[in-house]
Design an enzyme around this catalytic site. Structure first.
Site, PDB file in Angstrom:
ATOM      1  N   SER A  30       0.821  -1.204   0.000  1.00  0.00           N
ATOM      2  CA  SER A  30       0.000   0.000   0.000  1.00  0.00           C
ATOM      3  C   SER A  30       0.861   1.262   0.000  1.00  0.00           C
ATOM      4  O   SER A  30       1.895   1.334   0.670  1.00  0.00           O
ATOM      5  CB  SER A  30      -0.902   0.008   1.239  1.00  0.00           C
ATOM      6  OG  SER A  30      -1.563   1.255   1.374  1.00  0.00           O
TER       7      SER A  30
ATOM      8  N   TYR B 231      -1.649   6.047  -4.756  1.00  0.00           N
ATOM      9  CA  TYR B 231      -2.609   7.144  -4.807  1.00  0.00           C
ATOM     10  C   TYR B 231      -1.876   8.355  -5.371  1.00  0.00           C
ATOM     11  O   TYR B 231      -0.684   8.542  -5.114  1.00  0.00           O
ATOM     12  CB  TYR B 231      -3.136   7.503  -3.417  1.00  0.00           C
ATOM     13  CG  TYR B 231      -4.028   6.476  -2.784  1.00  0.00           C
ATOM     14  CD1 TYR B 231      -5.297   6.222  -3.298  1.00  0.00           C
ATOM     15  CD2 TYR B 231      -3.613   5.771  -1.662  1.00  0.00           C
ATOM     16  CE1 TYR B 231      -6.131   5.281  -2.703  1.00  0.00           C
ATOM     17  CE2 TYR B 231      -4.437   4.832  -1.057  1.00  0.00           C
ATOM     18  CZ  TYR B 231      -5.690   4.590  -1.594  1.00  0.00           C
ATOM     19  OH  TYR B 231      -6.507   3.658  -1.008  1.00  0.00           O
TER      20      TYR B 231
ATOM     21  N   THR C  55      -4.666   3.081  -7.917  1.00  0.00           N
ATOM     22  CA  THR C  55      -6.042   3.032  -7.412  1.00  0.00           C
ATOM     23  C   THR C  55      -6.794   4.256  -7.915  1.00  0.00           C
ATOM     24  O   THR C  55      -6.381   5.389  -7.683  1.00  0.00           O
ATOM     25  CB  THR C  55      -6.058   2.973  -5.877  1.00  0.00           C
ATOM     26  OG1 THR C  55      -5.469   1.737  -5.456  1.00  0.00           O
ATOM     27  CG2 THR C  55      -7.469   3.058  -5.342  1.00  0.00           C
TER      28      THR C  55
ATOM     29  N   LYS D  48      -6.584  -0.204 -10.706  1.00  0.00           N
ATOM     30  CA  LYS D  48      -7.393  -0.908  -9.700  1.00  0.00           C
ATOM     31  C   LYS D  48      -8.629  -0.077  -9.378  1.00  0.00           C
ATOM     32  O   LYS D  48      -8.516   1.081  -8.969  1.00  0.00           O
ATOM     33  CB  LYS D  48      -6.566  -1.134  -8.436  1.00  0.00           C
ATOM     34  CG  LYS D  48      -7.310  -1.785  -7.276  1.00  0.00           C
ATOM     35  CD  LYS D  48      -6.347  -2.012  -6.109  1.00  0.00           C
ATOM     36  CE  LYS D  48      -7.019  -2.608  -4.903  1.00  0.00           C
ATOM     37  NZ  LYS D  48      -7.898  -1.640  -4.228  1.00  0.00           N
TER      38      LYS D  48
ATOM     39  N   HIS E 141     -12.759  -1.530  -3.901  1.00  0.00           N
ATOM     40  CA  HIS E 141     -12.000  -1.028  -2.752  1.00  0.00           C
ATOM     41  C   HIS E 141     -12.442  -1.724  -1.464  1.00  0.00           C
ATOM     42  O   HIS E 141     -12.517  -1.107  -0.394  1.00  0.00           O
ATOM     43  CB  HIS E 141     -12.189   0.486  -2.608  1.00  0.00           C
ATOM     44  CG  HIS E 141     -11.002   1.205  -2.032  1.00  0.00           C
ATOM     45  ND1 HIS E 141     -10.187   2.010  -2.772  1.00  0.00           N
ATOM     46  CD2 HIS E 141     -10.483   1.225  -0.778  1.00  0.00           C
ATOM     47  CE1 HIS E 141      -9.235   2.518  -2.017  1.00  0.00           C
ATOM     48  NE2 HIS E 141      -9.390   2.038  -0.781  1.00  0.00           N
TER      49      HIS E 141
END
Length: 387
Positions: free
Chosen positions: A131, A154, A180, A252, A276
């Site tokens: 992440s 992100y 994402t 994603k 998510h």
């Protein structure tokens, strides 16, 4: 600010006797049993953070329940004395089509955090997606083991920060970027609001920006997201991302055929069908329900992966039958990590793999390449047969 830090230190200390109790508990026999162990091990604030979804949590339940409405059509009298579960993702061979999804703040689940998860990935010969909001640095995870690692990304309002972390991941041997795209704003996670969820400073951003933001009226994570996430991110920014890295890019958060086609057109290397973990927009479809539409739209031009709701090896089989090349597992990994650290993550992956092997044998499939659409029957199939 001091009050937030105090809460964080107290709740971490309170978790220690709970964790000792959980470590002494009987070994789970399936992945679902790790969730209760995690609930016992963690302070309520942190358990709710990992387990919760958006608003009414309809999609959270549906992600799991939709799998139960897909049934098998097994083949008999097939030689399944040898089962090959291995597959290849972006050129990297893994032992089974079960990968580790990106989940943030893993040190809230266990003191070793993402390092323990990476070591479990290496031991199980699979891919871990780290992440962007990790509690261990890119360097720490890279030096901990030889697992194949992707970085989830992100895009921040300060693009230079996103770019710096991406380029660092590339230098430290990460093999792909997972962008994402379903988080222009953080979904309304009511448990976090009620608990006034507190987030620690994220080490990848030390010296770049503070992520230790308080919110007296609710979740500090929501306040943080509003402060730093770039809501203007759009398709044209894929070109910006390709300009700062040579790594392949997967998107994603795709749930529709229209977005799948657009993703292929802009040149991504893969698509992850994801909502998510039902933490963003409630009442979107379960990912397994959206998978086949995306697979048809892509037409084999790039690999399609799936995350969301995978709790059994049978779920993995169903996803493969409907066209996914692999699945990513999030919450079960966190529950294993919270309950038993690296060992817990390994057991979660091994359990899913063992169940997949049995499902393949009883369905007449000696390799993942043998798993086909003919092996499953969906709700749509049943409705069409009634017409």
């Amino acid at each position: 600010m001091k009050a937030c830090k105090l809460i964080f230190s107290i709740t971490t200390a309170e978790a220690l006797p709970l964790r000792i109790k959980v470590l002494m508990a009987a070994e789970p026999v399936n992945v679902n049993e790790f969730q209760e162990l995690a609930r016992q091990a963690l302070p309520k604030m942190y358990y709710d953070f990992f387990a919760g979804g958006a608003e009414d949590q309809h999609t959270l339940r549906e992600n799991v329940e939709a799998f139960s409405r897909i049934t098998f059509q097994p083949r008999i009298l097939v030689d399944v004395s040898k089962i090959d579960m291995s597959t290849t993702i972006l050129g990297y061979k893994i032992s089974s089509p079960i990968m580790i999804a990106p989940t943030s703040l893993q040190k809230l689940a266990h003191p070793e955090g993402e390092i323990a998860t990476a070591r479990a990935a290496a031991a199980c010969n699979t891919i871990m997606v780290l992440s962007f909001m990790a509690t261990c640095t890119v360097e720490e995870v890279a030096s901990s083991c030889n697992a194949v690692r992707f970085l989830q990304l992100y895009v921040f309002k300060r693009r230079d920060i996103s770019a710096q972390v991406v380029q660092k991941a590339e230098r430290y041997g990460f093999k792909a970027i997972v962008l994402t795209v379903d988080t222009p704003r953080l979904g309304r996670r009511e448990a976090d609001i009620k608990n006034r969820m507190v987030s620690p400073q994220l080490k990848n951003f030390e010296g770049l920006l503070t992520t230790d933001i308080s919110n007296d009226k609710g979740s500090s994570l929501e306040a943080l997201a509003s402060e730093i996430y770039d809501a203007s991110l759009s398709w044209k920014d894929i070109e910006w991302l390709t300009s700062i890295t040579n790594l392949p890019i997967l998107i994603k958060g795709v749930l529709t055929c229209e977005d799948a086609i657009k993703a292929v057109e802009v040149g991504v290397s893969g698509i992850i069908v994801s909502n998510h973990g039902a933490r963003q927009l409630d009442y979107v479809p379960a990912t397994i329900s959206a998978l086949e539409e995306v697979v048809r739209a892509v037409g084999g031009r790039v690999p399609v992966l799936l995350d969301g709701g995978v709790r059994r090896g049978t779920d993995v089989f169903k996803a493969l039958a409907l066209g996914a090349q692999a699945v990513l597992v999030g919450r079960p990994v966190i529950y294993g990590l919270a309950a038993k650290g690296e060992h817990g993550v390994r057991r979660v992956l091994e359990m899913l793999k063992d169940e997949l092997e049995i499902t393949m044998a009883l369905s007449g499939c000696s390799s993942v390449k043998d798993i086909s659409r003919r092996h499953v029957r969906t709700e749509r199939d049943r409705l069409q047969s009634m017409l």
